[in-house]
Design a protein around this motif. Structure first.
Motif, mmCIF file in Angstrom:
data_model
loop_
_atom_site.group_PDB
_atom_site.id
_atom_site.type_symbol
_atom_site.label_atom_id
_atom_site.label_comp_id
_atom_site.label_asym_id
_atom_site.label_seq_id
_atom_site.Cartn_x
_atom_site.Cartn_y
_atom_site.Cartn_z
ATOM 1 N N UNK A 264 0.828 -1.212 0.000
ATOM 2 C CA UNK A 264 0.000 0.000 0.000
ATOM 3 C C UNK A 264 0.859 1.256 0.000
ATOM 4 N N UNK A 265 1.885 1.279 0.845
ATOM 5 C CA UNK A 265 2.753 2.448 0.928
ATOM 6 C C UNK A 265 3.450 2.716 -0.396
ATOM 7 N N UNK A 266 3.976 1.661 -1.012
ATOM 8 C CA UNK A 266 4.703 1.842 -2.265
ATOM 9 C C UNK A 266 3.858 2.479 -3.351
ATOM 10 N N UNK A 267 2.621 2.002 -3.509
ATOM 11 C CA UNK A 267 1.782 2.540 -4.589
ATOM 12 C C UNK A 267 1.219 3.909 -4.249
ATOM 13 N N UNK A 268 0.878 4.146 -3.000
ATOM 14 C CA UNK A 268 0.344 5.457 -2.642
ATOM 15 C C UNK A 268 1.407 6.551 -2.735
ATOM 16 N N UNK A 269 2.676 6.167 -2.607
ATOM 17 C CA UNK A 269 3.757 7.152 -2.762
ATOM 18 C C UNK A 269 3.854 7.677 -4.192
ATOM 19 N N UNK A 270 3.272 6.939 -5.157
ATOM 20 C CA UNK A 270 3.279 7.442 -6.535
ATOM 21 C C UNK A 270 2.460 8.720 -6.677
ATOM 22 N N UNK A 271 1.491 8.920 -5.807
ATOM 23 C CA UNK A 271 0.629 10.099 -5.950
ATOM 24 C C UNK A 271 1.428 11.396 -5.856
ATOM 25 N N UNK A 272 2.307 11.568 -4.817
ATOM 26 C CA UNK A 272 3.115 12.794 -4.805
ATOM 27 C C UNK A 272 4.448 12.655 -5.539
ATOM 28 N N UNK A 273 4.946 11.428 -5.686
ATOM 29 C CA UNK A 273 6.311 11.243 -6.203
ATOM 30 C C UNK A 273 6.284 10.325 -7.434
ATOM 31 N N UNK A 274 6.339 10.934 -8.628
ATOM 32 C CA UNK A 274 6.283 10.146 -9.862
ATOM 33 C C UNK A 274 7.013 10.824 -11.029
ATOM 34 N N UNK A 275 7.777 11.857 -10.743
ATOM 35 C CA UNK A 275 8.329 12.666 -11.839
ATOM 36 C C UNK A 275 9.784 12.355 -12.164
ATOM 37 N N UNK A 276 10.464 11.572 -11.336
ATOM 38 C CA UNK A 276 11.875 11.278 -11.602
ATOM 39 C C UNK A 276 12.119 9.775 -11.561
ATOM 40 N N UNK A 277 13.262 9.409 -12.110
ATOM 41 C CA UNK A 277 13.677 8.003 -12.110
ATOM 42 C C UNK A 277 13.826 7.495 -10.679
ATOM 43 N N UNK A 278 14.392 8.318 -9.787
ATOM 44 C CA UNK A 278 14.567 7.920 -8.389
ATOM 45 C C UNK A 278 13.222 7.670 -7.709
ATOM 46 N N UNK A 279 12.210 8.492 -8.031
ATOM 47 C CA UNK A 279 10.878 8.269 -7.480
ATOM 48 C C UNK A 279 10.352 6.893 -7.863
ATOM 49 N N UNK A 280 10.471 6.569 -9.140
ATOM 50 C CA UNK A 280 9.930 5.293 -9.622
ATOM 51 C C UNK A 280 10.611 4.113 -8.935
ATOM 52 N N UNK A 281 11.939 4.171 -8.859
ATOM 53 C CA UNK A 281 12.681 3.064 -8.257
ATOM 54 C C UNK A 281 12.333 2.919 -6.780
ATOM 55 N N UNK A 282 12.324 4.032 -6.057
ATOM 56 C CA UNK A 282 12.041 3.978 -4.616
ATOM 57 C C UNK A 282 10.660 3.400 -4.340
ATOM 58 N N UNK A 283 9.654 3.896 -5.034
ATOM 59 C CA UNK A 283 8.290 3.423 -4.805
ATOM 60 C C UNK A 283 8.138 1.943 -5.125
ATOM 61 N N UNK A 284 8.754 1.516 -6.221
ATOM 62 C CA UNK A 284 8.606 0.123 -6.643
ATOM 63 C C UNK A 284 9.389 -0.828 -5.741
ATOM 64 N N UNK A 285 10.497 -0.367 -5.172
ATOM 65 C CA UNK A 285 11.238 -1.203 -4.225
ATOM 66 C C UNK A 285 10.407 -1.436 -2.962
ATOM 67 N N UNK A 286 9.764 -0.379 -2.465
ATOM 68 C CA UNK A 286 8.924 -0.527 -1.265
ATOM 69 C C UNK A 286 7.773 -1.494 -1.543
ATOM 70 N N UNK A 287 7.089 -1.288 -2.665
ATOM 71 C CA UNK A 287 5.996 -2.191 -3.022
ATOM 72 C C UNK A 287 6.509 -3.602 -3.266
#
Length: 495
Positions: free
Chosen positions: A351-374
């Motif tokens: 849940x945390x990983x996917x909900x973090x996409x809402x504010x953080x989705x504009x950079x490569x680091x955002x994508x990697x961080x969110x997907x690692x958590x999920x």
């Protein structure tokens, strides 16, 4: 004597690990090239969701039957048959030059989703005389999922590199050759489960559940085609749901049902099946949207990263490495706390990983961080859910119970795929009016809407959050522990 048995089990797990490596390879290989497949078949990005949806629909239909057959005639035998079908379908993909043909072969390839439930049931049957059976099965499941994700990482990296360098027909041929090797490994390296129950398939139950699932998933497909304002698709969806009532009533009366619906009443198993359905929305339904979001060019669509296939595969690789870590960490977390708490914590990470996409989705680091958590939570759930179902089910229904985790997961994925396809399809119409960029066919005229991707993230995060609550507060505290499994084993001698 115990050491010999453990050694034999390790050998079986080793061969099955290669099967799961192949399964992971299939799941990871195509993801970086989904946009390229869409261009190759001359369809918009939103139509890629048809590939996911159709494969998930077939999976929901065949897994209960194949899992039941595994209990009846042997888990290895059904594993072998399903692998043969997967090989034929995978080898047909490079030669399917139209979208309907490609869709048919891709759909048939979905038979491979039964591999993991059959393998867990086979391992469970081979540990029936051992202490710590649930922990052994959970560890074996973690090893299998680690192999699966290693295959997915390899597939994503290899697929991402090859699609940037080779013609797509040659790229699509490689997975089929690997499945042929997998077929030989199963035939010569995997021993059959020691107990087969025999019996006959409940044909009436099979017909009833097939019609119900076809109506339900067909209605979801119609929603995508005809839109949510049309009442006909909704009527078909409701009809499909209503058809499960006569199916359940028939199964309750049948002496050897295809699916023992009483399992859904179990305090331990019902939340597991619910979690599998909710988890399927993200782990199965979100992969294509995440890939197309990453590949979308922000200069024409206003969002996305606009990166190539190989860099996309690195994002996917990070997600899959996190899944390996989550799968291997689950047995330790379950031992330190409880299996129930470990499962709930895994769902919270998703849940945390996917909900973090809402504010953080504009950079490569955002994508990697969110997907690692999920990925950490997803890996734990992929490994734990079939093992939890096996430990909570009666001994003669192990294959059915583990299969139901996959069936409910695929139904959840199919629902999510339809929702995501509808949400993203609006963007095609909007983008089609965007004038004249040379690459508009790639990024503008075929890209989904940003609002559609917000729907994807909200559904994935919200469903995982609901699953975490259900696991924490609806599952008995001592569920999925070895004493429960031992207690359930006592009736075996009377059969």
């Amino acid at each position: 004597m115990t050491r010999v048995r453990l050694g034999a089990l390790a050998g079986v797990v080793g061969f099955l690990a290669f099967v799961e490596f192949t399964s992971g390879f299939l799941q990871g290989y195509y993801t970086p090239m989904l946009s390229d497949i869409a261009r190759h078949l001359e369809v918009p990005d939103a139509d890629v969701n048809w590939l996911e949806g159709s494969q998930l629909m077939l999976s929901a239909l065949v897994v209960p039957v194949l899992a039941k057959l595994g209990d009846m005639v042997g888990h290895k035998r059904i594993l072998l048959w399903s692998t043969g079908v997967t090989a034929l379908a995978t080898l047909a993909l490079p030669f399917a030059t139209t979208f309907p043909l490609f869709l048919a072969a891709w759909t048939l390839q979905g038979v491979y989703v039964v591999w993991l439930p059959l393998e867990i049931a086979l391992i469970w049957s081979r540990t029936r005389d051992r202490e710590g059976r649930s922990l052994l099965t959970a560890r074996a499941a973690g090893a299998l999922v680690a192999a699966l994700e290693a295959g997915a990482i390899s597939g994503a990296l290899i697929g991402g590199a090859l699609i940037d360098a080779l013609p797509i027909t040659g790229v699509l041929l490689i997975p089929g050759l690997l499945v042929l090797v997998c077929l030989a490994v199963i035939a010569f390296g995997v021993a059959e489960s020691p107990v087969q129950l025999g019996g006959r398939i409940d044909v009436v139950g099979l017909a009833l559940v097939t019609v119900a699932l076809l109506a339900f998933t067909g209605g979801l497909g119609l929603l995508r085609v005809q839109g949510v304002a049309n009442p006909v698709p909704w009527a078909v969806v409701v009809l499909g749901l209503l058809l499960f009532v006569p199916f359940a009533r028939w199964e309750l009366r049948h002496p050897d049902p295809l699916i023992d619906v009483r399992l859904f009443r179990s305090p331990a198993l019902a939340p597991v099946f619910a979690t599998a359905a909710l988890f399927g929305m993200s782990v199965l339904g979100a992969q294509a949207p995440l890939s197309t979001f990453i590949r979308t060019d922000p200069s024409t669509a206003g969002y996305g990263l606009g990166i190539g296939g190989f860099l996309t595969s690195l994002v996917i690789g990070a997600y899959l490495i996190a899944m390996v870590a989550g799968a291997l960490a689950y047995p330790l977390a379950a031992r330190v706390s409880t299996p129930r708490n470990a499962l709930a914590a895994a769902a919270l990470l998703v849940a945390l990983g996917y909900l973090l996409f809402l504010p953080f989705h504009t950079t490569y680091a955002h994508m990697v961080t969110n997907m690692v958590i999920a990925g950490l939570g997803s890996g734990a759930l992929v490994a734990a859910l079939p093992a939890a179902a096996a430990s909570g089910a009666p001994p003669h229904l192990t294959g059915v119970a583990t299969g139901l985790t996959n069936s409910t997961k695929t139904v959840g994925g199919a629902v999510a795929s339809a929702i995501f396809g509808i949400a993203l399809m609006h963007g095609v119409a909007e983008a089609a009016g965007v004038g004249g960029a040379a690459d508009g066919a790639v990024a503008g005229g075929t890209a989904g809407s940003f609002a559609g991707y917000v729907v994807v993230w909200c559904v994935c995060g919200g469903s995982a959050l609901v699953a975490a609550v259900a696991l924490r507060f609806a599952v008995p505290e001592d569920a999925f522990r070895d004493p429960v499994g031992v207690e359930r084993e006592r009736p075996r001698g009377r059969r």
